[in-house]
Design a protein around this motif. Structure first.
Motif, short mmCIF file in Angstrom:
data_model
loop_
_atom_site.label_atom_id
_atom_site.label_comp_id
_atom_site.label_asym_id
_atom_site.label_seq_id
_atom_site.Cartn_x
_atom_site.Cartn_y
_atom_site.Cartn_z
N PHE A 15 0.85 -1.18 0.00
CA PHE A 15 0.00 0.00 0.00
C PHE A 15 0.89 1.23 0.00
O PHE A 15 1.84 1.31 0.76
CB PHE A 15 -0.91 0.04 1.25
CG PHE A 15 -1.95 -1.01 1.26
CD1 PHE A 15 -3.16 -0.80 0.61
CD2 PHE A 15 -1.75 -2.22 1.91
CE1 PHE A 15 -4.13 -1.78 0.62
CE2 PHE A 15 -2.71 -3.20 1.93
CZ PHE A 15 -3.92 -2.99 1.28
N ALA A 16 0.56 2.17 -0.86
CA ALA A 16 1.28 3.44 -0.87
C ALA A 16 0.35 4.51 -0.32
O ALA A 16 -0.75 4.71 -0.83
CB ALA A 16 1.71 3.80 -2.29
N THR A 17 0.76 5.14 0.73
CA THR A 17 -0.06 6.20 1.30
C THR A 17 0.44 7.54 0.82
O THR A 17 1.64 7.75 0.65
CB THR A 17 -0.02 6.17 2.84
OG1 THR A 17 1.32 6.33 3.25
CG2 THR A 17 -0.57 4.85 3.37
N SER A 18 -0.48 8.46 0.58
CA SER A 18 -0.06 9.80 0.21
C SER A 18 0.19 10.60 1.48
O SER A 18 -0.42 10.34 2.51
CB SER A 18 -1.12 10.48 -0.66
OG SER A 18 -2.33 10.58 0.07
N ALA A 19 1.09 11.54 1.39
CA ALA A 19 1.41 12.36 2.55
C ALA A 19 0.21 13.23 2.90
O ALA A 19 -0.45 13.78 2.03
CB ALA A 19 2.61 13.24 2.25
#
Length: 180
Positions: A15-19
């Motif tokens: 999973f890539a989370t956005s800042a």
């Protein structure tokens, strides 16, 4: 669709989370500058923010100009998103030789200026400036064309008058300048 010997094919999901923007906006510039004197009476008041703010939070209740008695000056407030500048334009000329205080609302109680992520300006930000003194020196005529007592002037020559300062165009007419 088939496995050998009950084996599994494991897959790791990434999973890539956005800042998340957790930074509150700040004010990076003010016009007129805090403590400025001799500010032209028709000057707009502006603030530049450190990041884009939500235009719906830049209102006449979050950017306010008050006179020396604390009375809010009627004005139009606008926001230019590309430049991140909010502008307050007074509805009429400001009073001469008068101190004014501009305030951008921040803090925990709405209405306040917020960035596009919903972060609030940390606290109210206020600064004062003083407008220019009233012009009480009457204008004078500094030049005329043709010059006084000139002869041999063409009947179609333009007649001009030069004043010592800018004049209100509405006061220059056939009743105030005569050819005899």
């Amino acid at each position: 669709s088939a496995t050998f010997n009950a084996s599994n094919y494991w897959i790791d999901v990434v999973f890539a989370t956005s800042a998340v923007d957790g930074t509150a906006p700040t004010i990076t510039a003010r016009t007129p500058a805090p403590g400025a004197t001799a500010v032209p009476r028709a000057s707009p008041i502006s603030v530049t923010f450190s990041e884009p703010v939500d235009a719906a939070t830049v209102l006449s209740s979050t950017l306010v100009l008050r006179d020396a008695l604390g009375t809010a000056v009627p004005a139009v407030v606008s926001y230019n998103a590309p430049t991140q500048v909010a502008t307050l334009t007074p509805g009429s000329l400001l009073a001469p030789s008068t101190q004014y205080t501009a305030t951008v609302r921040g803090g925990a109680i709405d209405p306040v200026v917020k960035d596009v992520a919903g972060n609030r300006l940390a606290a109210d930000s206020s600064w004062s400036f003083t407008t220019i003194a009233a012009d009480t020196t009457p204008p004078t005529v500094t030049a005329t064309s043709p010059a006084g007592a000139a002869t041999g002037i063409s009947r179609t020559a333009n007649i001009t008058v030069t004043f010592s300062e800018a004049m209100n165009a509405a006061t220059i007419n056939a009743a105030t300048i005569e050819l005899r």
